[in-house]
Design a protein around this motif. Sequence first.
Motif, PDB file in Angstrom:
ATOM      1  N   PHE A  99       0.810   7.201  -6.964  1.00  9.61           N
ATOM      2  CA  PHE A  99       2.127   6.561  -6.631  1.00  9.61           C
ATOM      3  C   PHE A  99       2.008   5.347  -7.558  1.00  9.61           C
ATOM      4  O   PHE A  99       3.022   4.726  -7.432  1.00  9.61           O
ATOM      5  N   ILE A 100       1.227   5.371  -8.408  1.00  5.75           N
ATOM      6  CA  ILE A 100       1.151   3.985  -9.247  1.00  5.75           C
ATOM      7  C   ILE A 100       2.397   3.998 -10.101  1.00  5.75           C
ATOM      8  O   ILE A 100       3.222   3.001 -10.423  1.00  5.75           O
TER       9      ILE A 100
ATOM     10  N   ILE B 177       0.722  -1.348  -0.024  1.00  5.69           N
ATOM     11  CA  ILE B 177       0.169   0.223  -0.050  1.00  5.69           C
ATOM     12  C   ILE B 177       0.757   1.294   0.057  1.00  5.69           C
ATOM     13  O   ILE B 177       0.256   2.495   0.184  1.00  5.69           O
ATOM     14  N   ASP B 178       2.328   1.214  -0.156  1.00  7.94           N
ATOM     15  CA  ASP B 178       3.297   2.207  -0.117  1.00  7.94           C
ATOM     16  C   ASP B 178       4.456   1.823  -1.111  1.00  7.94           C
ATOM     17  O   ASP B 178       4.875   0.976  -0.729  1.00  7.94           O
ATOM     18  N   SER B 179       4.335   2.897  -2.011  1.00  4.14           N
ATOM     19  CA  SER B 179       5.341   2.813  -3.119  1.00  4.14           C
ATOM     20  C   SER B 179       6.757   2.905  -2.644  1.00  4.14           C
ATOM     21  O   SER B 179       7.588   2.447  -3.264  1.00  4.14           O
ATOM     22  N   ARG B 180       7.133   3.261  -1.291  1.00  2.00           N
ATOM     23  CA  ARG B 180       8.270   3.427  -0.705  1.00  2.00           C
ATOM     24  C   ARG B 180       8.913   2.261  -0.141  1.00  2.00           C
ATOM     25  O   ARG B 180      10.150   2.269   0.309  1.00  2.00           O
TER      26      ARG B 180
ATOM     27  N   LEU C 248       1.804  -6.878  -5.486  1.00  2.00           N
ATOM     28  CA  LEU C 248       0.277  -6.469  -5.945  1.00  2.00           C
ATOM     29  C   LEU C 248       0.371  -4.871  -5.263  1.00  2.00           C
ATOM     30  O   LEU C 248       0.113  -4.929  -3.741  1.00  2.00           O
ATOM     31  N   PHE C 249       0.259  -3.912  -5.847  1.00  2.00           N
ATOM     32  CA  PHE C 249       0.196  -2.564  -5.239  1.00  2.00           C
ATOM     33  C   PHE C 249      -1.261  -1.920  -5.240  1.00  2.00           C
ATOM     34  O   PHE C 249      -2.019  -2.205  -6.212  1.00  2.00           O
ATOM     35  N   ILE C 250      -1.671  -1.835  -4.067  1.00  2.00           N
ATOM     36  CA  ILE C 250      -3.206  -1.727  -3.902  1.00  2.00           C
ATOM     37  C   ILE C 250      -3.213  -0.082  -3.663  1.00  2.00           C
ATOM     38  O   ILE C 250      -2.705   0.589  -2.712  1.00  2.00           O
ATOM     39  N   ALA C 251      -3.945   0.707  -4.688  1.00  2.00           N
ATOM     40  CA  ALA C 251      -3.990   2.160  -4.486  1.00  2.00           C
ATOM     41  C   ALA C 251      -5.156   2.464  -3.747  1.00  2.00           C
ATOM     42  O   ALA C 251      -6.545   2.452  -3.969  1.00  2.00           O
ATOM     43  N   ILE C 252      -4.901   2.933  -2.423  1.00  2.00           N
ATOM     44  CA  ILE C 252      -5.934   3.160  -1.411  1.00  2.00           C
ATOM     45  C   ILE C 252      -6.062   4.931  -1.447  1.00  2.00           C
ATOM     46  O   ILE C 252      -5.110   5.380  -1.439  1.00  2.00           O
TER      47      ILE C 252
END
Length: 832
Positions: free
Chosen positions: A55-56, A29-32, A41-45
């Motif tokens: 931050f995608i 949930i955090d691109s850092r 899997l990046f979850i864009a909240i």
Amino acid sequence: MLLSDIQKATKAELISEETKTIEIDELLIDSRKIANADTALFIAIRGSHRDGHQFIADAYKKGVRVFLISEKIEQGLYPYASFLKVNDTVAALQQLAAYHRNQYHFPIIGITGSNGKTIVKEWLFQLLSADYKIVRSPKSYNSQIGVPLSVWGIEAHHNLGIFEAGISQPGEMNNSEKVLHPDIGIFTNIGEAHSEGFMNQRQKINEKLALFRQTKELIYCKDHHELNESIVQYAHQVRNNPDNPLKLFTWSQKSDATLRIHSIERENNVSVIKASYEDKERTITIPFIDHAYIEDAIHCWCVLLLLKLDDAVIAERMLHLHAVAMRLQLLHGMDNCTIINDTYNSDLTSLQIALDFLEQQRQHPRKTVILSDMLQMGKPDRDLYEEVADLIHQKNIYRIICIGPALYKNKEAFRKYKKLRSIFFKSTDELLKKLHMITFENEAILLKGARSFRFEKIEKLLEQKIHKTVLEINLTAIQHNLNVYRDLLPKGVKTMAMVKAYSYGSGSYEIANLLQFEGIDYLTVAYVDEGVALRKAGITAPIMVMSPEAAAFDRMISWKLEPEIFSIDSLQSFLKIANAFNEQHYPIHIKLDTGMHRLGFMKHELDALIAELKNNNASKVVSIFSHLAGSDAADFDGFTEEQAMHFNEMSKYLKDALEINPLLHLVNSSGITRHPELYYDMVRLGIGMYGFDGSNKIQSQLRHIGTLKTTIAQIKELPKGETVGYSRKGILKHESKIATVSIGYADGYFRDFGNGIGHMLVNGQPAKIIGSVCMDMCMLDISGIENVKVGDEVIVFGNDLPVSTLADWAKTIPYEILTSISQRVNRIYVNE
């Protein structure tokens, strides 16, 4: 989990050029904080402060190729990426976790309540790890996002889960229940924490009880009257189903219960608890005397009895319970090192959290990890340490020092990474004997060890020895306060954070690091040297200098610091240096005097200012601002309106004449809470971020960030009539016990607090200061306070003795108390 299964679980629309057989191991949930981009899997909240969709691109740049989204995305910007589109990404995350949990059929223990959830969870892990392979919430992951992320950690080798769940508003526990489906429930207690969203205590209890909709057994203390009433009613009315009854496992000190507590005897820092269960007398001893710890231990005892552990085993394990370190500690080390002490957990998830925190320490070019064997993990050692080595490699760690037979046996997992320096020891004692041969200098050091490896011995050797008096700064509380104020701001309004005066006494780069990580728009210091120190520590955020000296303008430009310009003289001096450096459009901030009459351009000086700026391209006005004189008080609202009127007129005049559109900012912390009509483009957050609301409108929502602690150096018993301290001012009116503590006015503790004006907390009880405050110490009357000994901790200020109380004693303001704490007082930073 396969991408096709994730799509099925979340009912998402799949937008992809790739196959559905992509396998996902990690949820982000955090691109850092990306460790394994290939399987993430990046979850864009979309949150109140940030939108993950922004931050995608950052996550894609770092190698992530699968995204869970709720907004339309320009797919062409992300070749070979897969997008799962849903209406609500948080709800989809919960659905995904529920699907994952339902693949496993071992028991789950679900814990809720106002206090003690994390302690009970961690103690149950300590008590049951010999019998079960346990998966549990990392740290206090109990929110709507934390619970599903915790459940994602379930793997095939686990056979018991222990998870905590909290709520901040009605309806949330229904979501956590669908994710957890706990078999055994624990309701620790009920209190005032997170009460803002509820009508009353009864409603909050009933909302929390939703976690136990399918639970077979519920453990709780009957002595909490309202809690007991609510649970009994819930069991007999809401859960009135013969095929799925809720069994109540109760404990009480006052009445009949499943576990009836007969006595609790406290002595020499242990508590002996005697009780009866199933018509048999039983006894445990725990190494704690605090009421809250006793309550937590009894909850754990109930679980062990429910799971039918032998009494002798229970007694042995309870006796060896150890305290749970609830947070990371950031300490100053020898030779310009920073030490991060984290003995909270010893598992992969907590290691990743600690490494993320280590990564924030930009003030050091090198990073070292000192790691012990990970005990009771349930995985084969080879697989486990290959995973650890890969994680360490991905985080660009310079050096790892491994301690323990398992790590020693798996050296090759680390040595295959040629850029990673790895050193191995079979035991902590072996490292300690050779520690003098290892150089630690200008680096950040993470201590990550299981309790049995006693890493506190290493910490003591590496920590800088400054002073027994320490100021403990809670970084999580600062983050919380920042977000309280951010919640008040409309979208698009920027935030400038004050870190001048050593961050109001709290620290320098440690606070700035946190604020930069939280995406603050601007930092502000008072003097050039403060800004230069932040730049040297790796702070890259824009920094405004409020009181720049003309002689330091060259250093400001060299270190990319932005000056506040408040007079024609200051502007001319700056432009002269900027031209000498061949600067073009260097950012400057114009200060207007609208009534504070401290610094700033008056209305009649604006034409001269405009003329100077028009004739020179060396600078660019990036903001225009002023300072309110009475934003905290209703008595001055009329004057505040006048200042705002002057600000509007003067800033418009400048903007029109120069044909510019800079940021406008006027309000400080009190102005944010009292004057939302004056937000303009940016607000300046100062003392509010450090836990004090001058307007007193949102004080209850803010958290205290600092605890000043000292220790007892000596204890004396003195007869009536003796005097204590200089000038014999402390006259004893009766036989007294006097403790000398290691803090004085050289540490910033005011002499005004002496002679009975102020007090400190010893074992949680107030102890008056007797006699005058000395330079390096002062004396407390501890008569009547039990179990006090030399070396005990004393609270000078903190949650139970707030800084505002000390300010009242001295007839001053909290700012002065905080900024007076001497630099010789060691600062320790904690991150919950």
